[in-house]
Design an enzyme around this catalytic site. Structure first.
Site, PDB file in Angstrom:
ATOM      1  N   GLY A 135      44.305 -20.557   8.461  1.00 34.01           N
ATOM      2  CA  GLY A 135      45.714 -20.179   8.512  1.00 34.01           C
ATOM      3  C   GLY A 135      46.058 -19.481   9.813  1.00 34.01           C
TER       4      GLY A 135
ATOM      5  N   GLY B 247      49.216 -18.049  10.506  1.00 36.94           N
ATOM      6  CA  GLY B 247      50.452 -17.302  10.359  1.00 36.94           C
ATOM      7  C   GLY B 247      50.278 -15.882  10.834  1.00 36.94           C
ATOM      8  N   TYR B 248      51.141 -14.986  10.353  1.00 38.08           N
ATOM      9  CA  TYR B 248      51.110 -13.589  10.796  1.00 38.08           C
ATOM     10  C   TYR B 248      49.740 -12.941  10.575  1.00 38.08           C
ATOM     11  CZ  TYR B 248      56.210 -14.056  10.542  1.00 38.08           C
ATOM     12  OH  TYR B 248      57.498 -14.477  10.705  1.00 38.08           O
TER      13      TYR B 248
ATOM     14  N   HIS C  80      68.825   3.153  30.796  1.00 36.76           N
ATOM     15  CA  HIS C  80      68.096   2.460  31.867  1.00 36.76           C
ATOM     16  C   HIS C  80      67.109   3.424  32.520  1.00 36.76           C
ATOM     17  CE1 HIS C  80      67.316  -0.210  35.249  1.00 36.76           C
ATOM     18  NE2 HIS C  80      67.493   0.845  36.057  1.00 36.76           N
TER      19      HIS C  80
ATOM     20  N   GLU D 243      52.328   2.201 -12.303  1.00 35.95           N
ATOM     21  CA  GLU D 243      51.467   1.596 -11.284  1.00 35.95           C
ATOM     22  C   GLU D 243      50.065   1.389 -11.857  1.00 35.95           C
ATOM     23  OE1 GLU D 243      49.736  -0.215  -8.587  1.00 35.95           O
ATOM     24  OE2 GLU D 243      51.821   0.292  -8.115  1.00 35.95           O
ATOM     25  N   GLY D 244      49.590   0.152 -11.748  1.00 34.70           N
ATOM     26  CA  GLY D 244      48.283  -0.183 -12.307  1.00 34.70           C
ATOM     27  C   GLY D 244      47.131  -0.024 -11.348  1.00 34.70           C
TER      28      GLY D 244
ATOM     29  N   GLY E  82      50.914   0.153  -3.204  1.00 34.95           N
ATOM     30  CA  GLY E  82      50.685  -1.277  -3.332  1.00 34.95           C
ATOM     31  C   GLY E  82      49.891  -1.890  -2.195  1.00 34.95           C
ATOM     32  N   THR E  83      50.109  -3.190  -2.008  1.00 35.45           N
ATOM     33  CA  THR E  83      49.367  -3.939  -0.996  1.00 35.45           C
ATOM     34  C   THR E  83      49.626  -3.415   0.406  1.00 35.45           C
ATOM     35  OG1 THR E  83      49.274  -5.960  -2.318  1.00 35.45           O
ATOM     36  CG2 THR E  83      49.083  -6.206   0.068  1.00 35.45           C
TER      37      THR E  83
ATOM     38  N   GLY F 186      48.196 -17.109   3.193  1.00 37.79           N
ATOM     39  CA  GLY F 186      49.387 -16.604   2.523  1.00 37.79           C
ATOM     40  C   GLY F 186      49.067 -15.801   1.280  1.00 37.79           C
TER      41      GLY F 186
END
Length: 579
Positions: A267, A269-270, A547, A116-117, A122-123, A364
């Protein structure tokens, strides 16, 4: 992901200790299979004896009876099967995808290292889905408490509502730190070696890693198999300089260093939708800049219309569609506005200029694949920077042929840029390198947008399903239901929203499910798992739901489906769409 992984690691070690108290009846009849490079063990015992087999630990050496019989190191990690390699598997990158692959590989008895750099996780864990959920949770509370009319309808009265921006930012930061630590500990508990540095290929089976300016970190390591899991970075279109203050990406926005009065989000998007939810809840006005002629272009059109009504209309949000931001001039917070030049997407003519306090780029993500030296293994990226792979996640060379023992998962291959998709691809890759052919059905992978209310879906949109039905000549079934018909949603005074099912009326095959409403992100999994296990609507409509619960939204949806030939539907188990 990280919390569950930490618990999973503890359970693995604990179960190994427990297994030391008894002998494994299957271990005596294990044999090593070497065909097709397979390094796992296979049983000759029958299933009756195998079901009693549990991992055992003696003198700090674990025997994974269900997978292989060779002894492991004192750190509960296997020795490499082939002595000429340092590891069975090296994973370049340790985000959610690399982490998931590592856990599954250890479960198969492989000796594993991750390189891992930057940050473990990660992101997603450090600059993406995890801290953003903390911002959404906190800002969502603010929105809820400020909606006095909604609370009053349930007999609840509140006084003035305030928030601490830095406190919300700290919540997101602390969550990322906690989850990152959980990930790291889960790997360490299973004996996975964590090597820090940037990695590149120096030849088949060999990787070199290190850090700039550090002679004390790095080296060369070898492995029989290598997985590339380097992830992605925010994509920034040309003409948009990022200063991290007034013009920024989601990486910077997650720090919540300040709250502009007016922010333009490029953008819809999500990422853009989620941050519009955060910003508007905390008092910021939002303008969307969308290149397509419609907002949320990737969504099912009907769901997008409902989302626009619930998430955009009625909030301090306006938008420009069919335009692109061709030039952005950064400003100074609270002093100088940001200038945004808008150009018509079709005519390429400048049509407007906006003056806003800040601009967030949410256009993105782009694969992070530079510096891998793929030429050393005869491979290269495509024009967009993605690494081409087969359906089995095997890296393809320049001629489109499989590069032996090299795999690529997650955002780096571009198949489905979601964290849980990366994890699923990593598990699939490990299965294939262990000699068990596996192809992941990407149409079974759910996606979610964690706005208030949430949006989720799995499979294809109605537009795509109609296209498939026309091309393949099958009758398309569409079932819909509203959250207004759900008792639990009404109890919460959250009746806004709907769910939609797309299916083949001749076979009952589920083609897609789309939900917008309370806890939609949690509800989608019954549908996604049904697609993954090839259940038809005939099978799943007999499921029983407690329910009153929100899960009854899907119960109602499936019960509405009518298949022309139920007998034929039960026999049909193969999806029509390609994996």
């Amino acid at each position: 992901h990280a919390t569950m992984a930490s618990f999973a690691a503890q359970r693995t070690v604990a179960s190994a200790h427990a297994g030391a108290k008894q002998n494994c009846p299957a271990s005596a009849s294990l044999r090593t299979a070497s065909a097709k490079g397979m390094r796992s063990a296979v049983f000759t015992h029958d299933m009756a004896s195998m079901k009693h087999c549990v991992p055992s630990l003696a003198s700090q050496q674990r025997l994974v009876c269900s997978v292989r019989s060779r002894p492991l190191r004192a750190t509960v990690v296997a020795q490499a099967a082939d002595k000429k390699y340092d590891y069975d598997l090296i994973i370049i990158g340790c985000g959610v995808g690399g982490h998931g692959a590592a856990l599954h590989a250890v479960e198969q008895g492989l000796k594993v290292a991750v390189i891992e750099g930057h940050d473990i996780g990660g992101t997603c864990v450090n600059r993406g889905c995890v801290p953003s959920k903390a911002l959404l949770a906190a800002s969502g509370r603010v929105r809820e408490f400020k909606n006095t009319q909604h609370l009053k309808s349930m007999g609840v009265q509140v006084g003035s509502v305030s928030f601490d921006r830095q406190g919300i930012a700290d919540h997101a930061k602390n969550l990322a730190t906690t989850v990152q630590g959980n990930l790291k500990r889960s790997l360490e508990a299973l004996g996975v070696d964590i090597l820090m540095g940037s990695a590149k290929f120096v030849g088949p089976h060999k990787v070199k890693y290190g850090m700039p300016g550090r002679v004390d970190v790095g080296g060369e390591v070898t492995a029989r198999d290598i997985i590339i899991a380097t992830g992605s970075v925010p994509f920034v279109p040309p003409g948009i300089p990022i200063d991290g203050k007034t013009v920024f990406t989601s990486d910077h926005a997650l720090k919540l260093e300040w709250l502009p009065n007016w922010v333009a989000i490029i953008g819809s998007g999500y990422i853009g939708l989620e941050f519009s939810d955060v910003y508007t809840a905390l008092g910021t006005e939002v303008t969307f800049i969308e290149a397509m002629d419609i907002l949320m272009p990737g969504f099912d059109r009907e769901i997008a219309r409902v989302a626009q009504r619930l998430l955009i209309n009625g909030r301090p949000i306006d938008y420009h569609t069919g335009v692109i931001a061709t030039k952005v001039t950064p400003g100074v917070p609270g002093v100088k506005p940001v200038l945004v030049e808008l150009t018509d997407f079709k005519t390429k003519k400048v049509v407007d200029t906006l003056e806003v306090d800040a601009v967030m780029v949410a256009t993105g993500r782009a694969p992070f694949t530079q510096g891998l030296n793929l030429g050393a293994i005869g491979a290269e990226t495509d024009r967009r920077g993605f690494i081409p792979v087969s359906d089995k996640m095997e890296v393809l060379d320049k001629a489109g042929k499989v590069v032996p023992h090299v795999y690529c998962i997650g955002d780096a291959n571009g198949k489905y840029m979601l964290a849980h998709a990366a994890s699923a691809q990593g598990i699939s890759a490990v299965e294939n390198m262990c000699g068990r052919s596996h192809v992941l059905n990407h149409l079974s992978i759910p996606a979610a947008c964690f706005t208030h209310p949430e949006v989720s879906f799995v499979g294809v949109t109605q537009e795509k399903a109609e296209e498939m039905a026309k091309e393949q000549g099958f009758p398309l079934g569409v079932a819909k239901t509203s959250f207004k018909a759900n008792s639990k949603a009404l109890a919460e005074k959250e009746g806004e929203g709907m769910a939609k099912l797309l299916y083949r009326k001749d076979t009952g095959e589920i083609l897609g499910v789309h939900i917008i409403g309370l806890h939609a992100a949690d509800l989608i999994h019954e549908a996604s798992n049904a697609i993954a296990t090839k259940q038809s609507v005939v099978d799943i409509k007999f499921n029983v739901h407690a329910h009153p619960t929100l899960s009854e939204v899907l119960d109602e949806l499936f019960k509405q489906a009518h298949v022309e030939s139920p007998a034929k539907a039960k026999a049909a188990k193969q999806p029509v769409a390609a994996h």
